[in-house]
Design an enzyme around this catalytic site. Structure first.
Site, PDB file in Angstrom:
ATOM      1  N   GLU A 142       0.830  -1.200   0.000  1.00 48.02           N
ATOM      2  CA  GLU A 142       0.000   0.000   0.000  1.00 48.02           C
ATOM      3  C   GLU A 142       0.865   1.250   0.000  1.00 48.02           C
ATOM      4  O   GLU A 142       2.000   1.236   0.477  1.00 48.02           O
ATOM      5  CB  GLU A 142      -0.896   0.026   1.251  1.00 48.02           C
ATOM      6  CG  GLU A 142      -1.788  -1.174   1.398  1.00 48.02           C
ATOM      7  CD  GLU A 142      -2.416  -1.284   2.784  1.00 48.02           C
ATOM      8  OE1 GLU A 142      -2.338  -0.312   3.550  1.00 48.02           O
ATOM      9  OE2 GLU A 142      -2.963  -2.362   3.096  1.00 48.02           O
ATOM     10  N   CYS A 155       3.204   8.406   1.643  1.00 43.11           N
ATOM     11  CA  CYS A 155       3.677   7.376   2.565  1.00 43.11           C
ATOM     12  C   CYS A 155       3.896   6.111   1.750  1.00 43.11           C
ATOM     13  O   CYS A 155       2.952   5.592   1.136  1.00 43.11           O
ATOM     14  CB  CYS A 155       2.646   7.146   3.668  1.00 43.11           C
ATOM     15  SG  CYS A 155       3.125   5.894   4.883  1.00 43.11           S
ATOM     16  N   CYS A 162       5.732  -7.284   7.149  1.00 42.41           N
ATOM     17  CA  CYS A 162       6.753  -6.775   8.062  1.00 42.41           C
ATOM     18  C   CYS A 162       7.121  -7.878   9.038  1.00 42.41           C
ATOM     19  O   CYS A 162       6.254  -8.644   9.474  1.00 42.41           O
ATOM     20  CB  CYS A 162       6.235  -5.552   8.823  1.00 42.41           C
ATOM     21  SG  CYS A 162       7.468  -4.792   9.932  1.00 42.41           S
ATOM     22  N   CYS A 166       4.871  -6.292  15.681  1.00 38.94           N
ATOM     23  CA  CYS A 166       4.227  -5.458  16.703  1.00 38.94           C
ATOM     24  C   CYS A 166       2.740  -5.820  16.778  1.00 38.94           C
ATOM     25  O   CYS A 166       2.062  -5.846  15.750  1.00 38.94           O
ATOM     26  CB  CYS A 166       4.393  -3.977  16.378  1.00 38.94           C
ATOM     27  SG  CYS A 166       6.120  -3.435  16.314  1.00 38.94           S
ATOM     28  N   CYS A 169      -0.115  -3.687  14.991  1.00 38.97           N
ATOM     29  CA  CYS A 169       0.076  -3.330  13.591  1.00 38.97           C
ATOM     30  C   CYS A 169      -0.484  -4.416  12.686  1.00 38.97           C
ATOM     31  O   CYS A 169      -0.083  -5.582  12.780  1.00 38.97           O
ATOM     32  CB  CYS A 169       1.563  -3.123  13.313  1.00 38.97           C
ATOM     33  SG  CYS A 169       1.957  -2.822  11.583  1.00 38.97           S
ATOM     34  N   GLY A 223       6.147  -2.399   6.298  1.00 42.86           N
ATOM     35  CA  GLY A 223       7.521  -2.849   6.423  1.00 42.86           C
ATOM     36  C   GLY A 223       8.372  -1.995   7.344  1.00 42.86           C
ATOM     37  O   GLY A 223       8.016  -0.867   7.687  1.00 42.86           O
ATOM     38  N   GLU A 224       9.496  -2.563   7.749  1.00 43.03           N
ATOM     39  CA  GLU A 224      10.532  -1.861   8.512  1.00 43.03           C
ATOM     40  C   GLU A 224      11.603  -1.429   7.514  1.00 43.03           C
ATOM     41  O   GLU A 224      12.357  -2.260   6.996  1.00 43.03           O
ATOM     42  CB  GLU A 224      11.109  -2.796   9.575  1.00 43.03           C
ATOM     43  CG  GLU A 224      12.461  -2.375  10.154  1.00 43.03           C
ATOM     44  CD  GLU A 224      12.467  -0.983  10.770  1.00 43.03           C
ATOM     45  OE1 GLU A 224      13.393  -0.206  10.428  1.00 43.03           O
ATOM     46  OE2 GLU A 224      11.577  -0.673  11.587  1.00 43.03           O
ATOM     47  N   SER A 257      11.542   6.024   8.889  1.00 44.71           N
ATOM     48  CA  SER A 257      11.082   5.610  10.210  1.00 44.71           C
ATOM     49  C   SER A 257      11.620   4.225  10.535  1.00 44.71           C
ATOM     50  O   SER A 257      11.804   3.388   9.648  1.00 44.71           O
ATOM     51  CB  SER A 257       9.549   5.593  10.240  1.00 44.71           C
ATOM     52  OG  SER A 257       9.060   5.101  11.466  1.00 44.71           O
ATOM     53  N   SER A 280      10.135   5.084  16.009  1.00 47.18           N
ATOM     54  CA  SER A 280       8.820   4.667  16.495  1.00 47.18           C
ATOM     55  C   SER A 280       9.003   4.060  17.879  1.00 47.18           C
ATOM     56  O   SER A 280       9.287   2.867  18.016  1.00 47.18           O
ATOM     57  CB  SER A 280       8.204   3.652  15.529  1.00 47.18           C
ATOM     58  OG  SER A 280       7.940   4.253  14.283  1.00 47.18           O
ATOM     59  N   LEU A 281       8.818   4.873  18.901  1.00 42.59           N
ATOM     60  CA  LEU A 281       9.145   4.461  20.261  1.00 42.59           C
ATOM     61  C   LEU A 281       7.949   3.818  20.959  1.00 42.59           C
ATOM     62  O   LEU A 281       8.005   2.689  21.414  1.00 42.59           O
ATOM     63  CB  LEU A 281       9.652   5.658  21.063  1.00 42.59           C
ATOM     64  CG  LEU A 281      10.282   5.336  22.406  1.00 42.59           C
ATOM     65  CD1 LEU A 281      11.580   4.562  22.230  1.00 42.59           C
ATOM     66  CD2 LEU A 281      10.519   6.606  23.222  1.00 42.59           C
ATOM     67  N   HIS A 282       6.872   4.562  21.123  1.00 42.28           N
ATOM     68  CA  HIS A 282       5.588   4.082  21.639  1.00 42.28           C
ATOM     69  C   HIS A 282       5.564   3.734  23.123  1.00 42.28           C
ATOM     70  O   HIS A 282       4.478   3.514  23.681  1.00 42.28           O
ATOM     71  CB  HIS A 282       5.077   2.888  20.833  1.00 42.28           C
ATOM     72  CG  HIS A 282       4.987   3.136  19.362  1.00 42.28           C
ATOM     73  ND1 HIS A 282       4.432   4.280  18.838  1.00 42.28           N
ATOM     74  CD2 HIS A 282       5.421   2.392  18.301  1.00 42.28           C
ATOM     75  CE1 HIS A 282       4.501   4.229  17.520  1.00 42.28           C
ATOM     76  NE2 HIS A 282       5.112   3.106  17.176  1.00 42.28           N
ATOM     77  N   ASN A 359      -6.066   4.975  15.314  1.00 40.85           N
ATOM     78  CA  ASN A 359      -7.401   4.887  14.725  1.00 40.85           C
ATOM     79  C   ASN A 359      -8.321   4.138  15.680  1.00 40.85           C
ATOM     80  O   ASN A 359      -8.014   3.001  16.076  1.00 40.85           O
ATOM     81  CB  ASN A 359      -7.353   4.147  13.381  1.00 40.85           C
ATOM     82  CG  ASN A 359      -6.833   5.027  12.260  1.00 40.85           C
ATOM     83  OD1 ASN A 359      -6.707   6.237  12.415  1.00 40.85           O
ATOM     84  ND2 ASN A 359      -6.524   4.415  11.140  1.00 40.85           N
ATOM     85  N   CYS A 402      -1.649   1.305   7.742  1.00 36.86           N
ATOM     86  CA  CYS A 402      -1.023   0.471   6.739  1.00 36.86           C
ATOM     87  C   CYS A 402      -1.208  -1.000   7.087  1.00 36.86           C
ATOM     88  O   CYS A 402      -1.029  -1.415   8.224  1.00 36.86           O
ATOM     89  CB  CYS A 402       0.464   0.801   6.612  1.00 36.86           C
ATOM     90  SG  CYS A 402       0.750   2.306   5.664  1.00 36.86           S
TER      91      CYS A 402
END
Length: 410
Positions: A142, A155, A162, A166, A169, A223-224, A257, A280-282, A359, A402
């Site tokens: 995407e 994007c 990926c 996570c 995700c 993806g990473e 990222s 991307s810490l979170h 979301n 994504c």
């Protein structure tokens, strides 16, 4: 006890004074695990196949050599490059400056089709388009095109699926299919520019919305990015090289990222390109991040933040910290304080935090923080002197996260 661990203990209040703590858990499927029971991490691409070599995989000199091998004069490579990177076309019928005899064969050899559109969805009054692409081997990826005042952001995806696993995700829950080729990454930008040129993003505006092509690229799709390092860097070099070598977009308008592949972050800092890096810490504490972002098993919060600080020192580019605010999971006030303390311990002026409203998913543990919790989280960062901007999310009506669209289509 290290200084940072002590900081975590000082920042955390008594449980009775804090709202509930929800633990991360995959929903709608079973999270893949390794032999030890930990979430499985995939660094190597299970599927090794790649599409045919495309013009965008090659430097200009390599294109010239390839064209000569095909029995054509070297300057044909420049003509093909101009059509692809400046006119956004791979259609031989539009390349009237090439001789009709052998034109189709030359274009087929140098510009093999990479992306087949499966679906295109629009929202935000026509200013956001989400594309679902099928690759040559059936894999789905995407990309999301967004028009903002004064800029157009794309994007892009760097992998099909990926391997970082996570649990919040959609892409991560699908696992890693394969790395994208450099050209498959670049072709997402070309396709977006073609859509803009054809008026698909609502046409040009008269007041600040009139960018005629993509101005900013964020590698925040499927993806990473740093797990597909070599092809990512090749794609970036095509995107930033001036015509006819590439698209001529400033590296300062590109953001890469990562969830925290520390060695690759340090390698990226040594590339000599003024990219923006986003971590991307979170979660600022290892206890939660171990579950929320499984790569934290390899490189802990402080190691990731140290590498981000080193990126700033080597490039002079301010780092972004991405932080998805998830209700009752990572949005506690003490975590805002701990995040601020860890960032300030590494200096001032090097970092910016982007809280991201998740979301909303009614009935799920993965839902957006309340407005009150969001405001308090941001207030505490601001009070600590950390520049903070709440991310403007797009595409909620079209499975904006994504991986959601590909999961439905797959």
């Amino acid at each position: 006890m290290t200084e940072h661990t002590a900081a975590a203990h000082r920042a955390r209040p008594d449980a009775a004074a804090e709202h509930v703590q929800v633990r991360p858990a995959a929903e709608g499927g079973k999270q893949a695990t390794d032999a030890s029971g930990r979430p499985l991490l995939q660094f190597a691409s299970p599927r090794r196949s790649q599409p045919e070599t495309h013009l965008a995989d090659l430097t200009l000199e390599e294109r010239k050599a390839r064209v000569v091998e095909l029995g054509q004069p070297a300057f044909r490579a420049v003509q093909l490059s101009n059509h692809y990177f400046e006119r956004f076309t791979a259609d031989p019928a539009e390349m009237t400056d090439l001789p009709a005899s052998g034109r189709n064969a030359l274009v087929e050899a140098m510009l093999p089709p990479l992306l087949t559109e499966v679906r295109r969805l629009r929202t935000d009054a026509g200013e956001t388009i989400k594309f679902l692409w099928r690759l040559f081997d059936g894999a789905l990826v995407e990309s999301v095109l967004m028009r903002y005042p004064g800029r157009v952001t794309l994007c892009v995806s760097s992998q099909a699926g990926c391997g970082m696993n996570c649990p919040f995700c959609a892409t991560g829950q699908a696992g890693l299919t394969r790395n994208l080729s450099a050209a498959e990454i670049v072709d997402q930008v070309i396709a977006a520019n073609r859509a803009i040129a054809q008026g698909e993003l609502g046409g040009l505006r008269q007041s600040g919305h009139n960018a005629p092509k993509v101005t900013n690229i964020v590698f925040m799709g499927m993806g990473e990015p740093l797990a597909n390092y070599k092809r990512l860097i090749t794609a970036i070099r095509r995107i930033t090289a001036p015509a006819p070598e590439g698209l001529g977009l400033s590296a300062r308008h590109l953001t890469v990222s990562s969830v925290g592949l520390v060695p690759a972050i340090r390698r990226l800092a040594d590339e000599g390109m003024p990219l923006t890096f986003a971590l991307s810490l979170h979660a600022p504490d290892d206890e939660l991040r171990d579950e929320l972002v499984p790569i934290n098993d390899r490189w802990k919060v402080d190691e990731a933040l140290d590498s981000a600080r080193e990126y700033f020192e080597k490039t002079g580019r301010r780092v972004s910290i991405e932080y998805a605010l998830i209700k009752d999971m990572n949005d506690h006030a003490w975590r805002a304080d701990l995040l601020a303390e860890k960032l300030n311990a590494r200096g001032r002026g090097w970092v910016h935090v982007n809280p991201i409203p998740l979301n909303p998913t009614p009935g799920s543990i993965w839902t957006a923080s309340t407005p009150q919790a969001t405001a308090e989280f941001i207030r505490r960062l601001d009070a600590a002197g950390i520049p903070t901007t709440l991310r403007d999310t797009r595409g909620k009506e079209i499975d904006g996260a994504c991986g959601q669209l590909a999961a439905v289509a797959g």
